[in-house]
Every structure is written in C-alpha cells, then in structure tokens.
Scaffold this active site. Structure first.
Site, mmCIF file in Angstrom:
data_model
loop_
_atom_site.group_PDB
_atom_site.id
_atom_site.type_symbol
_atom_site.label_atom_id
_atom_site.label_comp_id
_atom_site.label_asym_id
_atom_site.label_seq_id
_atom_site.Cartn_x
_atom_site.Cartn_y
_atom_site.Cartn_z
ATOM 1 N N SER A 85 38.207 40.299 54.681
ATOM 2 C CA SER A 85 37.085 40.274 53.728
ATOM 3 C C SER A 85 35.723 40.000 54.360
ATOM 4 O O SER A 85 34.704 40.128 53.674
ATOM 5 C CB SER A 85 37.343 39.231 52.649
ATOM 6 O OG SER A 85 38.207 39.775 51.699
ATOM 7 N N LYS B 52 33.206 42.656 53.985
ATOM 8 C CA LYS B 52 32.502 42.968 52.726
ATOM 9 C C LYS B 52 30.973 42.858 52.812
ATOM 10 O O LYS B 52 30.271 43.782 52.397
ATOM 11 C CB LYS B 52 33.059 42.092 51.596
ATOM 12 C CG LYS B 52 34.503 42.479 51.227
ATOM 13 C CD LYS B 52 35.124 41.476 50.267
ATOM 14 C CE LYS B 52 36.536 41.908 49.871
ATOM 15 N NZ LYS B 52 37.264 40.845 49.172
ATOM 16 N N TYR C 58 38.562 51.569 52.712
ATOM 17 C CA TYR C 58 38.565 50.116 52.497
ATOM 18 C C TYR C 58 39.680 49.453 53.320
ATOM 19 O O TYR C 58 39.454 48.432 53.976
ATOM 20 C CB TYR C 58 38.724 49.810 50.999
ATOM 21 C CG TYR C 58 38.861 48.335 50.724
ATOM 22 C CD1 TYR C 58 37.760 47.469 50.811
ATOM 23 C CD2 TYR C 58 40.093 47.771 50.398
ATOM 24 C CE1 TYR C 58 37.887 46.107 50.592
ATOM 25 C CE2 TYR C 58 40.237 46.402 50.173
ATOM 26 C CZ TYR C 58 39.125 45.582 50.274
ATOM 27 O OH TYR C 58 39.257 44.223 50.064
ATOM 28 N N TYR D 114 35.088 32.794 48.351
ATOM 29 C CA TYR D 114 36.071 32.874 47.265
ATOM 30 C C TYR D 114 35.674 31.887 46.161
ATOM 31 O O TYR D 114 34.506 31.773 45.829
ATOM 32 C CB TYR D 114 37.492 32.609 47.782
ATOM 33 C CG TYR D 114 37.906 33.574 48.874
ATOM 34 C CD1 TYR D 114 38.062 34.932 48.607
ATOM 35 C CD2 TYR D 114 38.121 33.144 50.168
ATOM 36 C CE1 TYR D 114 38.447 35.816 49.602
ATOM 37 C CE2 TYR D 114 38.516 34.024 51.165
ATOM 38 C CZ TYR D 114 38.669 35.357 50.879
ATOM 39 O OH TYR D 114 39.031 36.239 51.857
ATOM 40 N N VAL E 112 41.104 36.632 55.012
ATOM 41 C CA VAL E 112 42.471 36.099 55.100
ATOM 42 C C VAL E 112 43.080 36.264 56.494
ATOM 43 O O VAL E 112 44.147 35.738 56.769
ATOM 44 C CB VAL E 112 43.418 36.726 54.040
ATOM 45 C CG1 VAL E 112 43.013 36.319 52.641
ATOM 46 C CG2 VAL E 112 43.489 38.228 54.188
HETATM 47 N N1 GLU Z 1 42.868 43.336 52.737
HETATM 48 C C1 GLU Z 1 42.776 42.230 51.848
HETATM 49 C C2 GLU Z 1 42.621 42.703 50.412
HETATM 50 O O1 GLU Z 1 41.837 43.552 50.139
HETATM 51 C C3 GLU Z 1 41.602 41.394 52.238
HETATM 52 C C4 GLU Z 1 41.715 40.076 51.621
HETATM 53 C C5 GLU Z 1 40.698 39.065 52.084
HETATM 54 O O2 GLU Z 1 40.412 38.893 53.277
HETATM 55 O O3 GLU Z 1 40.236 38.396 51.165
HETATM 56 O O4 GLU Z 1 43.288 42.236 49.529
#
Ligand code: GLU
Length: 427
Positions: free
Chosen positions: A64, A67, A189, A241, A259
């Site tokens: 994430s 992002k 993605y 988060y 994660v």
């Molecule tokens: N590939 C994970 C998802 O999209 C990333 C999760 C993350 O790092 O929050 O669910």
C-alpha cells in the site's frame, strides 16, 4: 561522516529489536514466508545523504505504500480537478479494503484505501496495462533514484487471491468511476503492490517528497510541489489505515504503511524515513516500524506541528580566519535536520582544519535534539584529534549554569575564540 546521527539510529533500532509482537501478513504465502526478524531503518536528509541501520538492503514488496505515489502520478498527469472528480480527500473511517464509496459523491473517499487506489491506477494514461504500469514503475524509480522491479511471485499470488479488490473494481465500474476494463486496471494495481523496495528506497522516495518533488540524489525534478503538497495532505489524514489519528498525534509526519512491513514517513523540507519490519499489528501497520517512528519523532524532535519560527538556511557562512581555524556560522531555528547538516559538514571537512569554531550567535531557537548533537560534535572531533570551540554568548547550546563544564571551549565572541586557538599554537 556524521557518526552521531548513525549512533542515534542504531540506538533507536536496538531499543525495538526485542519487540516481537504482531504477525506476518498471511493472505498470500509469499508474505507469510518472509523472515520475521528482518529490520531495517534508513533516513535520508533533504540533500540526499542517507543513514542506514540494520537490514536496509533487504527487498520487500511496497504494497500500500504504492498508493500515495500513484496518486501523485495521477495528479501530475491529468491535473487535480480531473482526479478530484473521481477520488475524494476525506478519511474513510472504514477498513482499507472496504467495498464502499462516498454516500453523496459515489466516488472513493480517498486514494489511500483500496477503492481510491484502484481508481488512481485507472487515471494513469496508457493504451495498455503494460504501458500504464511502465509509467508507474518509472515514476517510483525516479523517486527512489534507482530502477525498481517487481516480485513476480507476489504479483501472481495477489492476482489469484484478489477477489475483494475485484469486487471493489467492479463496484467502481458500476458507479462510473472506472473507465475501461476493470480487470486491466486490477492487473496494474496488483503489479504496483508487488514492486520490490528496500528501507533505503523508501527513505529516498520520502526525501523526494520532503524536497517538494525534487529527488535529492539525482537532482531531477520528479513531480511539482503542488502535487506533493496535495499528496502529503492525504497521507496525513488517511495514511496509516485506521490508526491515523494516533499516528499524527504521536509521530506527526505524513506517512504510509504497507502490509509488506514497510513504512514511509516524510518531514517536509527536512528528511525522509523508510522502515522495514514485517510483523504487523491488528491494523496492518509494522509493529516495530511504528515504535521506531515514535522514538525518532520524540528523540529527534520531528513532529511536524512543532511550532517554530520561520528559519532560513542553517549554515550562514563557513570561512577560515587563518590556516587551521575554520568558522561555522549557524543561524535561524536549529532543529534536528539543521544540526545534522552542520555536523556532517564539519565532520566531512575535518581534514582541512585543526580547530572548528561553531558560532551560534545568530541562532534564534534550538531544540534538545540539536543541542545534544552540537555538544556531541566536540566529542567526535576530539576523538579525531581536532578541537571544537563554541561561540555562544546567550547560552543557547550550553546553558549558563553548565558553562563551567565547558569553560575552556565556550566563548562570548568569535575574536575570543580565535585568540584562544592562536594561544594554543594554531593559526
Ligand atoms: N495488495 C494488498 C491489497 O490490495 C495491499 C494491502 C496493503 O498493503 O494494505 O489488498
């Protein structure tokens, strides 16, 4: 180089090394199989000097943390209005993978949750998934200052197991947020989540944001300052988060975690931090990573809402008064990053003088981290056979009641310091 800062980082990392709380992400085997003990901490100054402690060369997937970077790329490619029409900037108060959109606008609440991140991918121009992904990877690489690559196994697993993200993408299509084939967008993605980075890459990517979009390592402008400001704003309000409020209060730096165990944190104008430790808390943030950032912020005074006066460049002038005596004139409000710059410059040049005179007459304000570093500077210079004098008429670095401890080396004026150096046979 600036050993003192290195010691700070080593100590802060050592303080957390026994912390074994949390669990590895387990939704795909590749993440469940990593060494849980891996632990790296990297810090890049805003001029690109990197300090590293621990497993800073271990590669892990960005997840994430991708992002905010894809969001920044979308903003710079199609402009803020076009991005805002599809993705909001409000904290969601929901889980990062919630299958939801804003009640009124029917768009994802922000780009740090999966719905917003998938929408951001769809906004990157490209005639095919390959073209779109190449653009994304080139952008991450330009921020890191080296060519990054993807972990194919993680990518294939993400793709195989990503039904929840598939549900989100199809929902977005039904609300008119995604154009084109949702599976093509998802493919990109999943690839972007699988890009491999080290904690040092993250520190460099953070430093690029800290410099307003200029990569301090390569000197290349990667993105413009307005885009960085918008991206950092969303990281502040939505980056960690569901623990964002706690993070902002305790750490006070725009940040994003993933994660895979990484955390990227940015102190605008000053520095970038990358941490890696893969055991996660119940919210999905690296347990040791969060603790390390809390300590760094507390011990080095990094909270971005610390109120300080406007400060210009820290080193006002560097000059030799006579052979062997070099003066470092410091000005403004002196915080960790400014003191680090002074220390690094003086240590780097130490082959060129016998006595370094640090003149803090023009320093307005100083915090404990900077004070500790400047007093520590003497120890590291004397260990190298050099002398360090301080011109500190107002007791900013050495308070009046401690002056006796430093009697021979703290002076009221530059002339007094220079005379003392000459009397000891230098200059
Ligand atoms: N590939 C994970 C998802 O999209 C990333 C999760 C993350 O790092 O929050 O669910």
């Amino acid at each position: 180089m600036a050993d003192l800062v290195q010691h700070y980082l080593d100590r802060i990392r050592a303080e957390q090394i026994e912390l074994r709380d949390g669990t590895l992400a387990s939704y795909i085997p590749e993440l469940a199989d990593v060494d849980p003990e891996g632990f790296g901490l990297s810090l890049s100054s805003s001029d690109g000097y990197v300090y590293e402690s621990g497993d800073t060369a271990v590669e892990f997937t960005i997840q994430s943390i991708s992002k905010p970077f894809t969001y920044a790329l979308a903003l710079s490619q199609i402009g803020q209005d076009a991005v805002d029409a599809r993705i909001g900037v409000e904290p969601s108060g929901e889980a990062f993978n919630e299958i939801s959109v804003d009640d009124v606008t029917k768009t994802p609440k922000n780009a740090m949750i999966n719905a917003g991140a998938i929408a951001a991918v769809s906004l990157i121009p490209g005639a095919s998934p390959d073209e779109r992904f190449d653009r994304i990877l080139a952008f991450y690489s330009a921020c890191a200052g080296r060519r990054l690559d993807i972990d194919m196994d993680v990518y294939l697993s993400e793709k195989e197991t990503g039904n929840r993200n598939r549900a989100i993408a199809y929902m977005l299509t039904s609300f008119g947020v995604l154009d084109g084939d949702p599976d093509d967008v998802l493919d990109v993605y999943f690839r972007q989540c699988s890009v491999k980075v080290t904690s040092t890459d993250l520190a460099r990517m953070a430093a690029t944001l800290a410099r307003g979009g200029l990569n301090p390592l390569t000197g290349r402008r990667v993105v413009d300052a307005g885009v960085v400001r918008r991206t950092l704003s969303v990281m502040v309000t939505c980056g960690m988060y569901d623990a964002t409020g706690d993070w902002v209060s305790a750490v006070g730096m725009p940040a994003k975690s993933g994660v895979g165990g990484g955390i990227v944190a940015v102190l605008p104008g000053q520095l970038g931090i990358g941490v890696y430790s893969p055991r996660l808390d119940s919210r999905g943030n690296s347990v040791r990573g969060v603790q390390v950032c809390r300590s760094l912020s507390a011990q080095l005074g990094l909270h971005f809402l610390t109120v300080g006066r406007e400060s210009s460049s820290t080193l006002r002038a560097v000059f030799d008064v006579s052979p062997g005596i070099r003066v470092y004139e410091v000005q403004g409000d002196l915080l960790f990053a400014g003191a680090e710059q002074v220390l690094r410059t003086a240590e780097h040049e130490r082959g060129e003088y016998d006595v370094a005179v640090l003149d803090v007459t023009r320093v307005d304000d100083i915090n404990d981290a900077a004070r500790g570093m400047l007093t520590g500077m003497r120890a590291s210079l004397t260990a190298a056979g050099k002398e360090a004098y301080l011109v500190d008429p107002d007791g900013r670095v050495v308070p009046a009641d401690r002056r006796d401890d430093y009697d021979a080396i703290v002076f009221r004026t530059l002339d007094e310091a220079v005379d003392a150096a000459r009397q000891s046979g230098i200059g």
